[in-house]
Design a protein around this motif. Structure first.
Motif, PDB file in Angstrom:
ATOM      1  N   GLU A 467       0.880  -1.162  -0.030  1.00 38.35           N
ATOM      2  CA  GLU A 467      -0.014  -0.088   0.196  1.00 38.35           C
ATOM      3  C   GLU A 467       0.805   1.229  -0.130  1.00 38.35           C
ATOM      4  O   GLU A 467       0.190   2.466   0.472  1.00 38.35           O
ATOM      5  N   VAL A 468       2.010   1.086  -0.336  1.00 39.31           N
ATOM      6  CA  VAL A 468       2.889   2.554  -0.661  1.00 39.31           C
ATOM      7  C   VAL A 468       2.891   2.991  -1.823  1.00 39.31           C
ATOM      8  O   VAL A 468       2.843   2.138  -2.923  1.00 39.31           O
ATOM      9  N   ASP A 471       5.822   7.210  -5.453  1.00 38.69           N
ATOM     10  CA  ASP A 471       6.528   8.087  -5.163  1.00 38.69           C
ATOM     11  C   ASP A 471       7.174   7.952  -3.863  1.00 38.69           C
ATOM     12  O   ASP A 471       8.330   8.738  -3.547  1.00 38.69           O
ATOM     13  N   GLN A 472       6.513   7.162  -2.958  1.00 38.57           N
ATOM     14  CA  GLN A 472       7.369   7.217  -1.804  1.00 38.57           C
ATOM     15  C   GLN A 472       8.245   6.124  -1.683  1.00 38.57           C
ATOM     16  O   GLN A 472       9.188   5.967  -0.706  1.00 38.57           O
ATOM     17  N   LEU A 473       8.344   4.950  -2.834  1.00 39.99           N
ATOM     18  CA  LEU A 473       9.056   3.852  -2.407  1.00 39.99           C
ATOM     19  C   LEU A 473      10.548   3.877  -2.448  1.00 39.99           C
ATOM     20  O   LEU A 473      11.021   3.297  -1.610  1.00 39.99           O
ATOM     21  N   LEU A 525       8.229 -10.753  -3.685  1.00 33.42           N
ATOM     22  CA  LEU A 525       7.136 -10.826  -4.572  1.00 33.42           C
ATOM     23  C   LEU A 525       6.073  -9.749  -4.626  1.00 33.42           C
ATOM     24  O   LEU A 525       5.553  -9.570  -5.695  1.00 33.42           O
ATOM     25  N   THR A 526       5.639  -9.344  -3.462  1.00 33.31           N
ATOM     26  CA  THR A 526       4.725  -8.160  -3.306  1.00 33.31           C
ATOM     27  C   THR A 526       5.154  -7.137  -3.978  1.00 33.31           C
ATOM     28  O   THR A 526       4.395  -6.280  -4.775  1.00 33.31           O
ATOM     29  N   LEU A 527       6.361  -6.622  -3.747  1.00 36.82           N
ATOM     30  CA  LEU A 527       7.222  -5.470  -4.746  1.00 36.82           C
ATOM     31  C   LEU A 527       7.021  -5.556  -6.190  1.00 36.82           C
ATOM     32  O   LEU A 527       6.477  -4.582  -6.850  1.00 36.82           O
ATOM     33  N   PHE A 528       7.405  -6.693  -6.557  1.00 41.55           N
ATOM     34  CA  PHE A 528       7.322  -7.055  -7.968  1.00 41.55           C
ATOM     35  C   PHE A 528       5.803  -6.863  -8.615  1.00 41.55           C
ATOM     36  O   PHE A 528       5.507  -6.469  -9.714  1.00 41.55           O
ATOM     37  N   TYR A 529       5.026  -7.657  -7.688  1.00 38.44           N
ATOM     38  CA  TYR A 529       3.329  -7.859  -8.273  1.00 38.44           C
ATOM     39  C   TYR A 529       2.796  -6.284  -8.457  1.00 38.44           C
ATOM     40  O   TYR A 529       2.111  -6.034  -9.155  1.00 38.44           O
ATOM     41  N   ARG A 530       3.237  -5.356  -7.364  1.00 40.20           N
ATOM     42  CA  ARG A 530       2.522  -4.207  -7.090  1.00 40.20           C
ATOM     43  C   ARG A 530       3.297  -3.111  -7.797  1.00 40.20           C
ATOM     44  O   ARG A 530       2.570  -2.195  -8.489  1.00 40.20           O
ATOM     45  N   HIS A 531       4.642  -3.022  -7.935  1.00 44.75           N
ATOM     46  CA  HIS A 531       5.190  -1.895  -8.611  1.00 44.75           C
ATOM     47  C   HIS A 531       6.042  -2.295  -9.952  1.00 44.75           C
ATOM     48  O   HIS A 531       6.687  -1.490 -10.654  1.00 44.75           O
ATOM     49  N   PHE A 532       6.301  -3.606  -9.970  1.00 43.34           N
ATOM     50  CA  PHE A 532       7.120  -4.064 -11.333  1.00 43.34           C
ATOM     51  C   PHE A 532       6.023  -5.043 -12.086  1.00 43.34           C
ATOM     52  O   PHE A 532       6.716  -5.816 -12.423  1.00 43.34           O
ATOM     53  N   PRO A 533       4.782  -4.743 -12.207  1.00 39.82           N
ATOM     54  CA  PRO A 533       4.305  -5.823 -12.745  1.00 39.82           C
ATOM     55  C   PRO A 533       4.366  -6.423 -14.373  1.00 39.82           C
ATOM     56  O   PRO A 533       4.263  -7.662 -14.717  1.00 39.82           O
ATOM     57  N   GLN A 534       4.920  -5.296 -15.216  1.00 35.57           N
ATOM     58  CA  GLN A 534       5.392  -5.711 -16.418  1.00 35.57           C
ATOM     59  C   GLN A 534       6.564  -6.726 -16.696  1.00 35.57           C
ATOM     60  O   GLN A 534       6.755  -7.641 -17.135  1.00 35.57           O
ATOM     61  N   LEU A 535       7.482  -6.798 -15.297  1.00 36.69           N
ATOM     62  CA  LEU A 535       8.608  -7.700 -15.294  1.00 36.69           C
ATOM     63  C   LEU A 535       7.925  -9.080 -14.871  1.00 36.69           C
ATOM     64  O   LEU A 535       8.555 -10.017 -15.568  1.00 36.69           O
ATOM     65  N   ILE A 536       6.777  -9.209 -14.230  1.00 40.29           N
ATOM     66  CA  ILE A 536       6.265 -10.688 -14.188  1.00 40.29           C
ATOM     67  C   ILE A 536       5.800 -11.085 -15.378  1.00 40.29           C
ATOM     68  O   ILE A 536       5.870 -12.149 -15.612  1.00 40.29           O
ATOM     69  N   ALA A 537       5.013 -10.159 -15.875  1.00 38.25           N
ATOM     70  CA  ALA A 537       4.046 -10.251 -17.372  1.00 38.25           C
ATOM     71  C   ALA A 537       5.193 -10.923 -18.291  1.00 38.25           C
ATOM     72  O   ALA A 537       4.912 -11.938 -19.061  1.00 38.25           O
ATOM     73  N   ASN A 538       6.344 -10.472 -18.335  1.00 34.37           N
ATOM     74  CA  ASN A 538       7.446 -10.830 -19.310  1.00 34.37           C
ATOM     75  C   ASN A 538       8.187 -11.860 -18.980  1.00 34.37           C
ATOM     76  O   ASN A 538       9.099 -12.403 -19.705  1.00 34.37           O
ATOM     77  N   PHE A 635      -3.260 -11.498  -2.421  1.00 31.68           N
ATOM     78  CA  PHE A 635      -2.262 -10.424  -2.009  1.00 31.68           C
ATOM     79  C   PHE A 635      -2.954  -9.425  -1.112  1.00 31.68           C
ATOM     80  O   PHE A 635      -2.241  -9.147  -0.030  1.00 31.68           O
ATOM     81  N   VAL A 636      -4.250  -9.224  -1.444  1.00 28.76           N
ATOM     82  CA  VAL A 636      -4.900  -8.105  -0.392  1.00 28.76           C
ATOM     83  C   VAL A 636      -5.068  -8.580   0.717  1.00 28.76           C
ATOM     84  O   VAL A 636      -4.923  -8.074   1.786  1.00 28.76           O
ATOM     85  N   LYS A 637      -5.541 -10.104   0.810  1.00 30.84           N
ATOM     86  CA  LYS A 637      -5.754 -10.614   2.262  1.00 30.84           C
ATOM     87  C   LYS A 637      -4.486 -10.772   3.186  1.00 30.84           C
ATOM     88  O   LYS A 637      -4.244 -10.576   4.161  1.00 30.84           O
ATOM     89  N   LEU A 638      -3.468 -11.265   2.352  1.00 34.65           N
ATOM     90  CA  LEU A 638      -2.172 -11.311   3.076  1.00 34.65           C
ATOM     91  C   LEU A 638      -1.270 -10.276   3.477  1.00 34.65           C
ATOM     92  O   LEU A 638      -0.572  -9.977   4.260  1.00 34.65           O
ATOM     93  N   MET A 639      -1.379  -9.321   2.568  1.00 32.74           N
ATOM     94  CA  MET A 639      -0.568  -7.947   2.690  1.00 32.74           C
ATOM     95  C   MET A 639      -1.303  -6.490   2.918  1.00 32.74           C
ATOM     96  O   MET A 639      -0.738  -5.663   3.313  1.00 32.74           O
ATOM     97  N   GLY A 640      -2.547  -6.622   2.857  1.00 28.40           N
ATOM     98  CA  GLY A 640      -3.411  -5.431   2.885  1.00 28.40           C
ATOM     99  C   GLY A 640      -3.307  -5.017   4.363  1.00 28.40           C
ATOM    100  O   GLY A 640      -3.348  -5.937   5.363  1.00 28.40           O
ATOM    101  N   LYS A 641      -3.140  -3.534   4.711  1.00 30.85           N
ATOM    102  CA  LYS A 641      -3.223  -2.976   6.107  1.00 30.85           C
ATOM    103  C   LYS A 641      -4.360  -3.357   6.793  1.00 30.85           C
ATOM    104  O   LYS A 641      -4.370  -3.672   8.119  1.00 30.85           O
ATOM    105  N   GLY A 642      -5.587  -3.349   6.315  1.00 27.03           N
ATOM    106  CA  GLY A 642      -6.747  -3.240   6.947  1.00 27.03           C
ATOM    107  C   GLY A 642      -7.419  -4.681   6.970  1.00 27.03           C
ATOM    108  O   GLY A 642      -8.712  -4.745   7.173  1.00 27.03           O
TER     109      GLY A 642
END
Length: 662
Positions: A467-468, A471-473, A525-538, A635-642
């Motif tokens: 949930e970052v 711009d703050q990464l 994996l959360t970092l790549f899934y959320r912020h580098f999705p194209q790397l996973i897709a490729n 991912f939402v269930k495992l890594m979401g803050k709420g």
């Protein structure tokens, strides 16, 4: 929501007996897209009889009612009573997991020296997932029959007739249960490919497939028989593609086990050539089992071919200045069919798509190297043609790398100081390992191939970036270093990021094989899934799989040197110990050690098990199109803050299924 007071007590534990595990989780034991694979198990058993030298014919018939039968003229499955179990052997084979005639290979107590079957699981899976299965056996002048339904005996073994003593064999007819499969039809192309390959790999055997034709009263009969074996098969496979040199074929098996680390009869047969134009889908097999994902036997052939061609180039002084030939330059245009014979094959998964024995690489490289080198030096003009192809390929690769260099220009961000980079700049071969901890990073630096492998050690746990905001990464030093090292900026799913700066074709997460390591894996994996999705897709993101256990086996006399065996998890360890028991190795003759972390491994062990492309296990991270929603929800269930409440509910509901290693 789950009942908060749901009991977890002694009675909560379920024990699946007999064939129940197969029915409960069929996908663990077979491919469930169609019934083809469960029928392949029956075909494999029939052709193992031919491999053992007892059957000369295998007939496969698809019947109008959707059933499939396999008949061979081998020895016939034994019908007598098993000395320990007290039931007919034919009943055991079809109703017990881990019952079969393919164990005890080392001490000569096995019915099969070489076989594709190894767990004693295959044909009992076929039985469990079938509405009906009939077995008819001709043996000792009698015809016997037993019938099963859903894995249970519905007609006990009985003698239904007589036959001449010389007439032996088995016929198994299967009616697959459609409720376990996504579609009811067999994959005819897959069956044809399998049966044709069996005929190729066993020169002299005749294989038939008979199947009904729509609108025709007469069935279609296909017959495969290749007296020439692999050579004629590869020629047929190549088809329209243009060969640079004639097909070379050879078979070489170990004849004296005392002079090598391998057993008598192990080895390989192969046919190969180089293509001028076009391409050809090469094929490999282990004990007649097709291995579409390759494995260590293919790596062994690749090594043998590279060494032979490289030695030829050096001997004849053919290499231009400044050119360095690599393995892929030599092997890139090769078309081959490889059939390895291994006493104790280990595959990745029950569907046996990939061979994982590390020893097989050395075996195939040893038996293939000398014949290829001899052939090249006896046919110097062919050797020069192959050398020319390899050198041309190397020059093209080097030109493409130079192009990449120019494009980068001078505006490159300063690479992180702790990154140990690789020499090559060709992203098709470059790999970056994100390694947990500095001590493991030190081992990895010594274990790597410095030409193509880079290491970035990570200190501590990476931030949960689910949930970052983008711009703050870069406020997190580890994430900043990862982004700069790979040369790609963070982006969203809908963005079209600039991937021209990507510096590595493979980015592998390398963490300990424990709970902490799994946590770091999930955070990355959360970092790549959320912020580098194209790397996973490729397909650029991978997870390395270091072993959890090492088994040190003492030398067994002069013929068997000391061995180090590695196990990914407890299941693999159990399999190794079972194998050692069958080999007759006493418990005092081996020791088991558990790696507490990557830092404990010396560089050689880390290289052999986790980093060397030929012997490591590397899982590519993929999100199937059908699982996009499901993946997001997890991912939402495992890594979401709420999401603490839903995580708790999920743990209460599913916690008893987890295999926790504390």
């Amino acid at each position: 929501m789950t009942d908060q007071n749901q009991q977890y007590s002694e009675s909560s534990i379920t024990v699946l007996k007999g064939l129940e595990p197969v029915k409960e989780r069929p996908g663990m034991y077979t491919r469930t897209d169609s019934p083809t694979h469960i029928c392949q198990e029956v075909i494999d058993n029939a052709t193992d009889e031919a491999l053992a030298g007892f059957a000369t014919e295998v007939d496969v018939v698809i019947h109008e009612d959707g059933s499939l039968s396999v008949r061979d003229n081998g020895r016939g499955i034994p019908t007598g009573i098993h000395p320990q179990e007290g039931v007919p052997v034919v009943e055991l084979v079809f109703t017990r997991l881990h019952a079969g005639g393919k164990f005890n290979k080392k001490d000569g107590g096995s019915a099969y020296s070489f076989s594709g079957g190894l767990h004693g699981v295959g044909v009992s899976v076929t039985n469990a997932l079938s509405k009906r299965l009939e077995v008819t056996v001709k043996r000792d002048g009698q015809i016997s029959r037993i019938v099963f339904s859903g894995g249970d005996v519905v007609e006990p073994l009985s003698v239904i007739g007589k036959c001449p003593k010389k007439e032996t064999g088995s016929e198994i007819r299967v009616w697959p249960d459609s409720s376990y499969f996504e579609q009811v039809d067999y994959s005819i192309p897959e069956l044809e490919r399998l049966l044709r390959a069996k005929a190729v790999l066993l020169p002299g055997i005749t294989v038939r497939l008979t199947r009904p034709q729509k609108g025709q009263s007469e069935p279609l009969v296909q017959v495969w028989h290749y007296p020439d074996g692999l050579k004629s098969y590869l020629t047929a496979l190549i088809g329209e593609a243009q060969e640079a040199v004639p097909v070379f074929s050879c078979e070489n098996y170990i004849s004296d086990g005392h002079e090598s680390d391998f057993s008598v009869g192990e080895g390989a047969a192969f046919a190969l050539t180089w293509l001028e134009e076009g391409s050809c889908a090469s094929e490999s097999y282990v004990n007649l089992i097709p291995t579409p994902l390759g494995g260590t036997h293919e790596a062994g052939l690749k090594q043998a071919v590279f060494n032979a061609v490289n030695n030829f180039i050096t001997l004849h002084n053919l290499l231009p200045r400044g050119v360095k030939v690599q393995s892929d330059d030599v092997f890139g245009k090769t078309a081959f069919v490889l059939s390895a014979r291994v006493l104790d094959p280990q595959f990745q998964g029950q569907t046996k798509d990939k061979l994982t024995n590390r020893d097989t690489l050395k075996l195939v490289a040893a038996v293939a190297g000398d014949p290829i080198e001899l052939w090249l030096n006896q046919n110097v003009e062919y050797g020069k043609k192959i050398a020319e192809l390899a050198i041309r390929q190397a020059q093209a690769r080097m030109r493409s790398v130079k192009k990449i260099e120019k494009k980068k220009g001078s505006g490159v961000a300063v690479l992180p100081g702790k990154l140990t980079d690789c020499e090559s700049e060709d992203i098709r071969e470059n790999e970056l390992f994100l390694v947990e901890g500095d001590s493991a990073g030190g081992s990895a630096k010594l274990a790597r191939n410095k030409a193509t492998q880079a290491i970035l050690p990570l200190r501590g746990k990476v931030l949960n970036s689910f949930e970052v905001h983008q711009d703050q990464l870069f406020g997190n030093a580890e994430i900043h270093d990862i982004s700069v090292a790979i040369g790609v900026d963070p982006h969203g799913v809908t963005d079209s990021p600039d991937l021209s700066g990507l510096r590595y074709g493979k980015i592998a997460i390398l963490s300990d094989a424990d709970v902490d390591g799994s946590h770091i894996q999930v955070l990355l994996l959360t970092l790549f899934y959320r912020h580098f999705p194209q790397l996973i897709a490729n397909g650029h993101i991978y997870v390395a799989q270091p072993p959890l256990f090492r088994v040190d086996v003492n030398a067994q006399g002069k013929s068997k040197p000391a061995r180090k065996l590695y196990a990914l998890d407890q299941n693999e360890l159990d399999g190794i110990l079972e194998r050692l028991k069958l080999e007759g190795v006493k418990e005092t003759a081996y020791s088991i050690s558990r790696f507490k972390g990557l830092g404990e491994m010396n560089p050689d062990q880390l290289k052999d098990t986790t980093m060397d492309p030929d012997t490591r296990r590397l899982l590519q991270v993929q999100i199937p199109e059908t699982a996009v929603e499901e993946t997001r929800d997890i991912f939402v269930k495992l890594m979401g803050k709420g999401e603490a409440a839903s995580r708790r509910a999920w743990m209460e509901a599913e916690g008893d299924k987890a295999e926790v290693d504390i």
